[in-house]
Each structure stands twice: as structure tokens, then as C-alpha cells.
Design a protein around this motif. Sequence first.
Motif, short mmCIF file in Angstrom:
data_model
loop_
_atom_site.label_atom_id
_atom_site.label_comp_id
_atom_site.label_asym_id
_atom_site.label_seq_id
_atom_site.Cartn_x
_atom_site.Cartn_y
_atom_site.Cartn_z
N GLY A 59 1.40 2.18 -3.82
CA GLY A 59 0.15 2.91 -3.90
C GLY A 59 -0.98 1.95 -4.19
N ASP A 60 -2.06 2.44 -4.69
CA ASP A 60 -3.21 1.59 -4.95
C ASP A 60 -3.75 2.03 -6.31
OD1 ASP A 60 -5.50 0.12 -4.97
OD2 ASP A 60 -6.22 0.77 -3.00
N LEU A 61 -3.06 1.59 -7.38
CA LEU A 61 -3.48 1.99 -8.72
C LEU A 61 -4.30 0.85 -9.32
CD1 LEU A 61 0.01 3.21 -10.01
CD2 LEU A 61 -1.76 4.60 -8.98
N PRO A 62 -5.61 1.03 -9.47
CA PRO A 62 -6.44 -0.04 -10.01
C PRO A 62 -5.91 -0.48 -11.37
CG PRO A 62 -7.80 1.73 -9.17
CD PRO A 62 -6.39 2.23 -9.16
N TYR A 107 -9.30 -5.13 0.69
CA TYR A 107 -9.43 -4.05 1.68
C TYR A 107 -10.34 -2.94 1.16
CZ TYR A 107 -7.96 -0.21 4.73
OH TYR A 107 -7.95 0.84 5.60
N ASP A 108 -10.11 -2.53 -0.09
CA ASP A 108 -10.94 -1.46 -0.67
C ASP A 108 -12.41 -1.87 -0.73
OD1 ASP A 108 -8.90 0.33 -1.00
OD2 ASP A 108 -8.41 -0.32 -3.03
N LEU A 166 -13.94 -4.02 1.13
CA LEU A 166 -14.47 -4.09 2.50
C LEU A 166 -14.80 -2.70 3.03
CD1 LEU A 166 -14.87 -6.54 4.29
CD2 LEU A 166 -12.68 -6.08 5.35
N MET A 167 -13.87 -1.76 2.80
CA MET A 167 -14.06 -0.40 3.29
C MET A 167 -15.22 0.30 2.57
SD MET A 167 -12.01 0.29 5.65
CE MET A 167 -11.82 -1.34 6.26
N SER A 168 -15.46 -0.09 1.32
CA SER A 168 -16.53 0.55 0.56
C SER A 168 -17.88 -0.12 0.79
CB SER A 168 -16.21 0.51 -0.93
OG SER A 168 -14.85 0.76 -1.15
N GLY A 169 -17.90 -1.12 1.67
CA GLY A 169 -19.16 -1.79 1.96
C GLY A 169 -19.54 -2.87 0.96
N GLN A 217 -2.91 -2.59 -7.95
CA GLN A 217 -3.91 -3.02 -6.97
C GLN A 217 -3.90 -4.55 -6.88
OE1 GLN A 217 -8.13 -3.00 -7.71
NE2 GLN A 217 -8.50 -1.75 -5.90
N GLU A 220 -19.14 -6.07 0.75
CA GLU A 220 -18.64 -7.22 1.50
C GLU A 220 -18.64 -8.51 0.68
OE1 GLU A 220 -20.86 -6.72 5.12
OE2 GLU A 220 -19.66 -4.91 5.44
N LEU A 278 0.83 -1.21 0.00
CA LEU A 278 0.00 0.00 0.00
C LEU A 278 0.87 1.26 0.00
CD1 LEU A 278 -2.90 1.19 0.28
CD2 LEU A 278 -2.55 1.14 2.74
N MET A 279 1.96 1.20 0.77
CA MET A 279 2.83 2.38 0.89
C MET A 279 3.71 2.56 -0.35
SD MET A 279 2.88 4.39 3.50
CE MET A 279 1.85 4.54 4.93
#
Lengths: 259, 219
Positions: free
Chosen positions: B169-172, B183-184, B186-189, B176, B191, B165-166
Motif C-alpha cells: 500500500g502507500d502508508l505515509p 510518484y505521489d 509528481l502526481m500531485s504537481g 511509503q 515537481e 504499491l500493491m
Amino acid sequence: MLALSAVAAAAGTATLAGCKTKVAPLRVAAASDLFRVLPVLLEAMPRPDAAPAPQITFGSTGKLALQIRNGAPFDVFLAAHERYLDELATRGLLVAGTRQAFGLGRLSLVVPGPCREEGALPRRLDALRGERFRRIAIAHPDHAPYGLAAKQAMEKAGVFDDLASRLVFADSVQHALSFVRTGNADVGFVARSLLEPEEACAAPVDPSLHEPIVQAGAVLQTARDPRRAAEVVKLLVGEGGRRALARGGFALPEASSKP
Amino acid sequence: MVNLAPLALSLAVALVATSLASLVGIAVALGLGKLRHPWLRELFDALATAPLVMPPTVLGYALLVALGRRSVVGGLWERVVGSPLVFSRSGAVVAAFVAATPLIVRSSRAALDSVDERLVGVARTLGASETRAIVTIVLPLAWRGIFAGILLGFARALGDFGITLMVAGDLPGETQTASLAIYDALMSGHEHEASVLAAALGGLAVVILVLAGRLGRAS
């Protein structure tokens, strides 16, 4: 083995008994854009005798909401976007009538310093098309309020499609800021509230380009003392809180507005 | 429909990173075995293991600074390759490499230590060079332990989150990996998407580890 567990049990009882005489600290879950403002504000909050200072857990709003949904034991939740409170409210996790909007997040563009050179700091979003901005850090638009606002702003300014391949998604605005501060992103969309008050290498993003980033807080059903927990939200919408928030880089909603 | 591209990326990144980590890890383990000074040997051993103890995001931040665009290494890379090392697939490989190497060094050292030194001595008295003794005696005898370390390293590389992640980065579509995508989601709901990807990643890891384990025993 038996003797060991007996000792452990005794020790457990002793700590529990010790705790009873003390008032437990308030547990506040707060969006990371409050990182600079909140600790000072809560430190100065009047509290009952012998009560320790509130414990603040900072994190991205999406992550904290996910933890709260799964039973994280917080007393108060201060979210960087009211949408997350809506979701918790429909699940019955908020104490009714405690919810209040207390601020509006301001989006800023920031570049690695020093930025004295002409054109180093983009004043308008279409300047981001320039060659020098090869990597643009934003918080993840799907789960970070400032990331979503940044995406909306770029879309409204008509530059999103051109810039999409240059975006680096960070976990939160704080993380996006670290990409810029280490010089690895050429520019980043971050929260004004995370920057130094006199930050030279930052320019505000026109707030009419994105939906308002409404900061709102509420007491959670898991609160041990809901009345005391409500004081935190009252503090933020009160005179002192508004002053601190304005100084700390937030815009203010109309006084005593309820979302 | 769940996008499975992150899974393929994770697999590719972990394979490349583990191959590099195996070469470096085994070399380091051999080198540590050559150190005669016991304190010095333990010190270097501990240093090689230290990344395991560090929180991955801290390690990732350190790498972001050390290999970033303002660093000597990062600047050199950018001049040679033409694009920055960080926020790229190469960056993701570096992250997975850093995650995997300590495990490979640790296991390889234990395996190499367990080889009877008298056998090496015999080979040497029969005229084998140092390198030849290592290739024909030491490595074959220690292979199982080393291989176990490589599998551990691969599993760790496949699942890395914090360092990637560090550094990457998180480049789709670019950096990614499956862990970041889970993680993304999960965080965006999302599930459902998160659980499908997590199950696929877990399943894939189990299949690869079982197959590799069987192959390792057969060889």
C-alpha cells in the motif's frame, strides 16, 4: 546496413500511405471512474464511414493531466475533477468553448462481501471507528478526486484524526477497490460508478460531507479533428449520455450547465 | 523542505530484502546446478526468472492475493505476528525481495556454472565433503559474479514501485518508500519535491554501488 534502412524506410512509407485512406480513431483520455460507462456509450456513438471505434485510455485524473501537460496526443480529456481542466486551460491546452461538466461523482463505502452480518456495512462514517475496520482503503487525496472527497468527508464527520493511522492510500479508486475486493482492506471509499449496479456491500456517503466531484470534459489542443472530438463531450451532456451516466452511478448536474 | 524519511525507509527495506534474497538466490542457484536433467534444470531456471518478465503491478496483485489476509500464508502470519503481512513494512520487504531474487539467481547461476568442475573433483578426491567443496572452492571462485548479481538485486529492490504499491500500500511514514513518495509528489504537481527525492535516490544508489563494487573487487 544501408540496404536495411532503405527497406525500413520503404515499409514506413507504405504504412503511412495505407493510413491516409482511413479515418483515424478518436483518442479519449478518461478518468478511471468512467471505466464501466464510457466504452458502451462510445461504442454506440455515430461515426463517419470506416472510422474505427474511439480508443479510450483510462487512468487516474492526475496522471492523465500530467501526461497531457507533457504532450500526450489525446483528442478529448474527461476528468474526474474539473480542477484538473482549470490547470490545463491556464496552460492553453484546451480548445476554448468545448468544456462542459457532465456528471457528479458519487462516493461509496464498500466492504468485502458477503456483508449480511449486522454492522458489517458502515452506514455512517463514525461507524468506521469500530474495531472491525482496521484498514481503510482510499485513493491518494493529493492526486485522486475521490480520495480528496473521502478525506473531506471524514474531516467533516469529525473522524479523520481517529482514522488517519488506518488509511491505506491507493493509486486510484480502482486500485482502492481492488484492496477491498481481495479482502485486504476492511472497507474502502470508492466511486459508485465502479460498483455493480446492485452491489449489496456498499453504502452511499452523504454528498453534503464533501465538495462536489464535478466530472468535466474538454477537447484538447492536440485534437486531430476538434469538431469530431467535441461530439464526445456533447454525447455525455446529451440525453442518452445523461441516462447512461445516471444508470452508471453518477449524479447529474443541471442540464447544459457550464463550469 | 523535502521529507527524506521515505529515502531512509527505502534503504532499510532494500538492505533487508537483498540480504534475504542473496541467501535464497544463491541457494536456488546451487540447487539448479545440482539438477542433472537438462530440461528440468532449464524449466526451473526459467521459472526463477519469470518474475522479471511479469509487469510489477500484476506480480504485486498476485502477491496481494497469495499473501493477503484471506490466504493461508497471510492468515498464518497474522496469527503468529498479530498484524497482517500486507500493508506493513514486512510487506514492503517481501515486495523488494521478489523484485531482487530473480536477478541474483540468474547471475549466481552463470557465475557458478563458470567454475571449473575439475577443481571440485580434485577437492572431492582429496576427501573434501560436498559442502566443504562448495564453501572453499566453488563460492570463492564464483564470488565476483554472485556479488554483481547481489548489487543488481539491491538496485532493483531500492527502486521497486509496482510490487510495493500493491503489497505494501502507500502508508505515509510506514510503507511509503522513496519510489512511492516520488510518484505521489509528481502526481500531485509537486515537481520540485519529486526531483529532489529522485536525485537523492539516484545519488544514493550510485554511491552505494560504487562503494560496494570497490569492496567486492578488493575481497
